[in-house]
Design a protein around this motif. Structure first.
Motif, PDB file in Angstrom:
ATOM      1  N   LEU A  80       8.629  -9.224 -73.465  1.00 19.56           N
ATOM      2  CA  LEU A  80       9.478  -8.703 -72.321  1.00 19.56           C
ATOM      3  C   LEU A  80       8.876  -8.858 -71.005  1.00 19.56           C
ATOM      4  O   LEU A  80       7.835  -8.420 -71.084  1.00 19.56           O
ATOM      5  N   ASP A  81       9.433  -9.643 -70.121  1.00 16.96           N
ATOM      6  CA  ASP A  81       8.856  -9.499 -68.782  1.00 16.96           C
ATOM      7  C   ASP A  81       9.468  -8.461 -68.149  1.00 16.96           C
ATOM      8  O   ASP A  81      10.796  -8.486 -67.662  1.00 16.96           O
ATOM      9  N   ARG A  82       8.820  -7.509 -67.527  1.00 12.23           N
ATOM     10  CA  ARG A  82       9.424  -6.363 -67.182  1.00 12.23           C
ATOM     11  C   ARG A  82       9.548  -6.490 -65.466  1.00 12.23           C
ATOM     12  O   ARG A  82      10.061  -5.487 -65.059  1.00 12.23           O
ATOM     13  N   ASN A  86       4.593  -4.794 -65.382  1.00 12.81           N
ATOM     14  CA  ASN A  86       4.554  -5.243 -66.710  1.00 12.81           C
ATOM     15  C   ASN A  86       3.480  -4.451 -67.458  1.00 12.81           C
ATOM     16  O   ASN A  86       2.652  -3.548 -66.919  1.00 12.81           O
ATOM     17  N   SER A  87       3.817  -4.165 -68.688  1.00 13.78           N
ATOM     18  CA  SER A  87       2.862  -3.381 -69.533  1.00 13.78           C
ATOM     19  C   SER A  87       2.368  -4.030 -70.703  1.00 13.78           C
ATOM     20  O   SER A  87       2.776  -5.182 -71.087  1.00 13.78           O
ATOM     21  N   ASP A  89       2.555  -2.867 -73.487  1.00 10.10           N
ATOM     22  CA  ASP A  89       3.495  -2.777 -74.668  1.00 10.10           C
ATOM     23  C   ASP A  89       4.763  -3.703 -74.501  1.00 10.10           C
ATOM     24  O   ASP A  89       5.931  -3.223 -74.118  1.00 10.10           O
ATOM     25  N   ASN A  90       4.365  -4.950 -74.579  1.00 10.19           N
ATOM     26  CA  ASN A  90       5.331  -6.007 -74.320  1.00 10.19           C
ATOM     27  C   ASN A  90       5.715  -7.055 -74.934  1.00 10.19           C
ATOM     28  O   ASN A  90       6.316  -7.942 -74.550  1.00 10.19           O
ATOM     29  N   ASN A  91       4.943  -7.130 -76.191  1.00  5.92           N
ATOM     30  CA  ASN A  91       4.933  -8.338 -76.990  1.00  5.92           C
ATOM     31  C   ASN A  91       5.410  -8.051 -78.447  1.00  5.92           C
ATOM     32  O   ASN A  91       4.418  -7.660 -78.882  1.00  5.92           O
ATOM     33  N   LEU A 107      13.575   0.193 -74.038  1.00 10.58           N
ATOM     34  CA  LEU A 107      12.682  -0.038 -72.880  1.00 10.58           C
ATOM     35  C   LEU A 107      11.347   0.824 -72.842  1.00 10.58           C
ATOM     36  O   LEU A 107      10.235   0.401 -72.603  1.00 10.58           O
ATOM     37  N   PHE A 110       8.966  -0.223 -76.543  1.00 12.42           N
ATOM     38  CA  PHE A 110       9.373  -1.449 -76.951  1.00 12.42           C
ATOM     39  C   PHE A 110       8.754  -1.669 -78.427  1.00 12.42           C
ATOM     40  O   PHE A 110       9.363  -2.524 -79.192  1.00 12.42           O
TER      41      PHE A 110
END
Length: 236
Positions: A80-82, A86-87, A89-91, A107, A110
């Motif tokens: 997830l490209d926020r 970015n965090s 907690d995104n893959n 969101l 994630f």
């Protein structure tokens, strides 16, 4: 005559649409609740590097879908490209296999709130993580206790805690080997061997390799495990 031509064109258009809709043997559906705008990437590992195999733009609706041609069951990643913020907690890892897989998450959490259905290999991966998380938690506790023992200069406690860490690691490794053996008819088996216990004694890797069913042995991770073991043997 003109009517017949129009009918033929319509049939061809419908066939073309159906062909597009069924492109690939893996259909991914999902929802990232709370996501109104951003980009999702379906990624895979190629030569130790994550590369995007599909890009999904989110604009208004948090629902998404993707069609992928998957040659063999393998671990994929939903990134997830926020945008602005970015965090870590995104893959999100998911063990993909041909068929229909659904990913439901949100969101704010994630990774931790993700629910993935439709893949037997992923179900097994989740079972594996539940047990190994206990070993990780125990190791963190031992690290904390060891740090305190070092601060108070207690060599006996340090030695005892070091032995407990070694024992905990051995238990974790033996669980991984047994898990792979018990699931030798699924691609999760060679994946666990390669990702979790690649540095274990080669006899255990041999045991996992020899136990794999022919289908699993010919899978992506089955072939990689065989190649890895052969490389280790040549090095010895």
């Amino acid at each position: 005559m003109k009517k017949s031509i129009l009918v033929c064109i319509a049939v061809l258009l419908i066939a073309a649409c159906n062909k597009t809709e069924t492109k690939g043997n893996l259909h991914i559906t999902g929802n990232v609740k709370g996501l109104k705008e951003g980009t999702l990437y379906i990624q895979k590992v190629v030569d130790t590097t994550l590369i995007a195999i599909d890009t999904i733009k989110i604009d208004g609706s948090s629902h998404f879908e993707s069609n992928i041609d998957l040659k063999s069951p393998e671990m994929l990643y939903l990134f997830l490209d926020r945008g602005v913020s970015n965090s870590l907690d995104n893959n999100l890892m998911f063990f993909a296999e041909p068929g229909v897989i659904n990913i439901e998450t949100n969101l704010d959490a994630f990774l931790s709130e993700a629910k993935i259905t439709g893949s037997k290999n992923h179900d097994l991966f989740e079972d594996y993580k539940k047990t190994t998380s206990r070993y990780k938690d125990e190791n963190l506790t031992l690290i904390e206790q060891k740090f305190k023992a070092i601060k108070r200069k207690d060599p006996k406690a340090i030695d005892s805690l070091s032995k407990m860490q070694d024992l905990n690691l051995k238990r974790k490794y033996l669980f991984a080997v047994n898990f792979a053996m018990n699931n030798k008819d699924h691609e999760i088996a060679p994946y666990i061997a390669l990702a979790e216990v690649y540095d274990i004694n080669i006899k255990y890797l041999d045991t996992i390799q020899n136990a794999m069913t022919p289908k699993v042995a010919q899978s992506l991770y089955g072939k990689k495990l065989t190649e890895y073991i052969n490389t280790l043997k040549k090095g010895n």
